[in-house]
Write an enzyme that holds these catalytic residues in place. Structure first.
Site, PDB file in Angstrom:
ATOM      1  CB  THR A 198      -0.631   0.215  -4.188  1.00  0.00           C
ATOM      2  OG1 THR A 198      -0.702   1.252  -3.208  1.00  0.00           O
ATOM      3  CG2 THR A 198      -1.314  -1.034  -3.652  1.00  0.00           C
ATOM      4  N   GLY A 241      -2.438   5.162  -2.892  1.00  0.00           N
ATOM      5  CA  GLY A 241      -3.148   3.931  -3.234  1.00  0.00           C
ATOM      6  C   GLY A 241      -3.338   3.739  -4.723  1.00  0.00           C
ATOM      7  CB  SER A 251      -0.919   0.021   1.223  1.00  0.00           C
ATOM      8  OG  SER A 251      -0.182   0.261   2.405  1.00  0.00           O
ATOM      9  CB  CYS A 252       1.700   3.829  -2.068  1.00  0.00           C
ATOM     10  SG  CYS A 252       0.466   4.085  -3.360  1.00  0.00           S
ATOM     11  N   PRO A 253       0.658   5.895   0.011  1.00  0.00           N
ATOM     12  CG  PRO A 253       2.040   7.536   0.949  1.00  0.00           C
ATOM     13  CD  PRO A 253       2.074   6.279   0.130  1.00  0.00           C
TER      14      PRO A 253
END
Length: 499
Positions: free
Chosen positions: A16, A12, A8-10
């Site tokens: 990700t 999304g 997951s990344c900030p």
């Protein structure tokens, strides 16, 4: 070995899924099986419990808190950032193998709860600058879906009903909606998009405060952001109110209070006091200066012309190309999308030109890498050539992160070329007077771009410039990854004998 992973990344969006693909490919290359659950902006499909049970180890490649961690309890686990998985997936796999061999089980993996609260991941032990960036990125990550939904709905309403659609009263849409009328549908899109877009500042402020103080920061953060809009402080006010509300809530939550009061602290005392003080500061102390600053910024943008606009385009373009979806890129993008919410904008407003500049420049890097891998294949590894094929679609869709695998392998040459090409595109779009009202979409929202032919020309020129520079730079010096691949292929060739 068998591994399960969560990425997951900030935002999304890009990191990700790029991390998931990189881990799967690196695992396969090392002879391991990796199955990934992507917790992106579109939601996620949880891994089958049987797959988790059969796994030897767990990889968390996440910049947000992993949801439902208790599923992985008892498994050897490593926890790395999502960019680590994108940039060095083989290293992450090696780290996971070592964890399995050592039988390392992290406390995070064993934690229960299964919380469905909003997620953030702040490293409390990192530097002040890093934490501030993480607070901001948390706010931006939750703001972007509102940007996409609201901004594109508004832009589509203009495409269907023309710019005069904003003059249709809300009462007409509510009381006289005609399912056979394009104007009614366009007006509905405009109203709905306007409501969604109206949440931008409040969501930004609320989730900055949430990143700082967790749940106690949400109420004062959202209220502070709404006050920022009410007093005309806009985006800058939202940033300030988010930090004010977050640190106020955090401070109050750490008060030493009698046992009888502890139970009402989270639901009464903290939201009551932090919201009141945030409101006091935003209405009485900070609101007017920040509103004046926003007015000055808007007037400055409106007053730019000629070479000054081109210089702004060059700077914004360079910002979009320098870290490919990182903090600098996000600052330029956020500056552009929040400008779209400025009241009273008319056709040809500088804010619309800024949005076109940022989008066009953000498309250049992945398109340039795709072009370079097509034109000079021998300068790139087999994996880079495969990534180049995907980069065509990513670039056309305005996903700058499509160039990250190339930058991770060769940062100086790739990022240097990216900055130059993106900057050229930014300057040209300003010079060509292209503008747009949609905050995302790349070529898929081309009908919403004014002077779209010149917009495409600017993107094409920047892409060619950047690709040419990459090819030039790749021809200078060595390329260890390519040399290693060539040596491995040569060693795999059967020996020939001469009779």
């Amino acid at each position: 070995m068998k591994f399960v992973a969560v990425t997951s990344c900030p935002t999304g969006i890009a990191h990700t899924y790029m991390a998931a693909e990189a881990l799967e490919q690196a695992g396969k290359a090392a002879g391991h099986q990796v199955q990934v659950e992507t917790q992106g902006s579109a939601g996620s499909t949880p891994l089958d419990p049987a797959i988790i049970e059969a796994a030897d180890g767990v990889i968390f490649a996440a910049d947000l808190e992993v949801r439902d961690k208790e599923r992985f309890a008892g498994k050897p686990t490593i926890d790395v950032g999502v960019k680590k998985a994108v940039h060095d997936a083989p290293g992450v796999i090696g780290q996971a193998v070592s964890a399995v061999e050592a039988g390392v089980v992290t406390p995070a993996a064993a934690a229960g709860g299964g919380s469905t609260d909003p997620a953030t991941k702040i490293d409390r032990n990192s530097s002040v600058g890093t934490r501030i960036r993480q607070y901001l990125m948390t706010g931006v990550s939750y703001m972007i879906p509102f940007v996409a939904a609201g901004g594109i709905l508004i832009a589509l309403s203009f495409m269907i009903g023309g710019y005069q659609i904003v003059d249709v009263p809300a009462d007409d849409v509510i009381n006289n909606f005609d399912v056979l009328s394009a104007t009614s549908w366009a007006a509905l899109m405009n109203l709905t998009g306007g409501v969604a877009f109206g949440f931008l500042v409040a969501v930004l402020s609320g989730f900055i405060a949430f990143a700082i103080a967790d749940r106690p920061g949400l109420v004062p953060g959202f209220v502070g952001g709404s006050i920022s809009v009410a007093v005309g402080a806009g985006f800058l006010g939202g940033l300030v109110s988010g930090f004010v509300a977050g640190f106020l809530a955090l401070w109050i939550s750490r008060w030493k209070v009698p046992k009888g009061v502890r139970g009402i602290m989270p639901v009464v005392v903290i939201p009551l006091l932090s919201t009141f003080v945030t409101g006091l500061l935003m209405f009485v102390v900070l609101g007017r200066p920040l509103a004046a600053l926003m007015d000055g910024l808007s007037d400055w943008l409106s007053g730019l012309s000629g070479s000054n606009l081109i210089l702004l385009g060059l700077i914004l373009g360079a910002m979009m190309g320098i870290d490919l979806g990182g903090p600098i890129n996000k600052v330029a993008y956020t500056f552009a999308v929040t400008g779209l919410s400025t009241a009273g904008l008319t056709d040809g407003a500088t804010q619309f030109r800024v949005m076109a500049t940022v989008m066009g420049a953000g498309m250049v890097a992945p398109l340039a890498m795709a072009l370079a891998t097509t034109v000079r294949k021998r300068l790139f590894t087999r994996q880079e050539r495969e990534n180049g094929k995907a980069a065509w679609l990513l670039g056309l869709s305005f996903i700058s992160e499509g160039a990250i695998p190339f930058a991770a392998a060769d940062p100086l040459r790739v990022l240097g070329a990216s900055v130059v090409g993106s900057s050229v595109t930014g300057g040209l779009i300003m010079a060509f007077d292209a503008s747009q009202r949609a905050p995302h979409g790349g070529v898929w929202v081309l009908p919403l771009v004014d002077n779209w032919a010149f917009f495409l020309l600017a993107v094409a020129i920047g892409t060619v410039v950047s690709a040419a520079l990459v090819i030039l730079f790749k021809g200078i010096g060595s390329n260890p990854a390519l040399e290693a691949e060539q040596a491995a292929e040569a060693a795999a060739q059967p020996a020939t004998t001469t009779v």
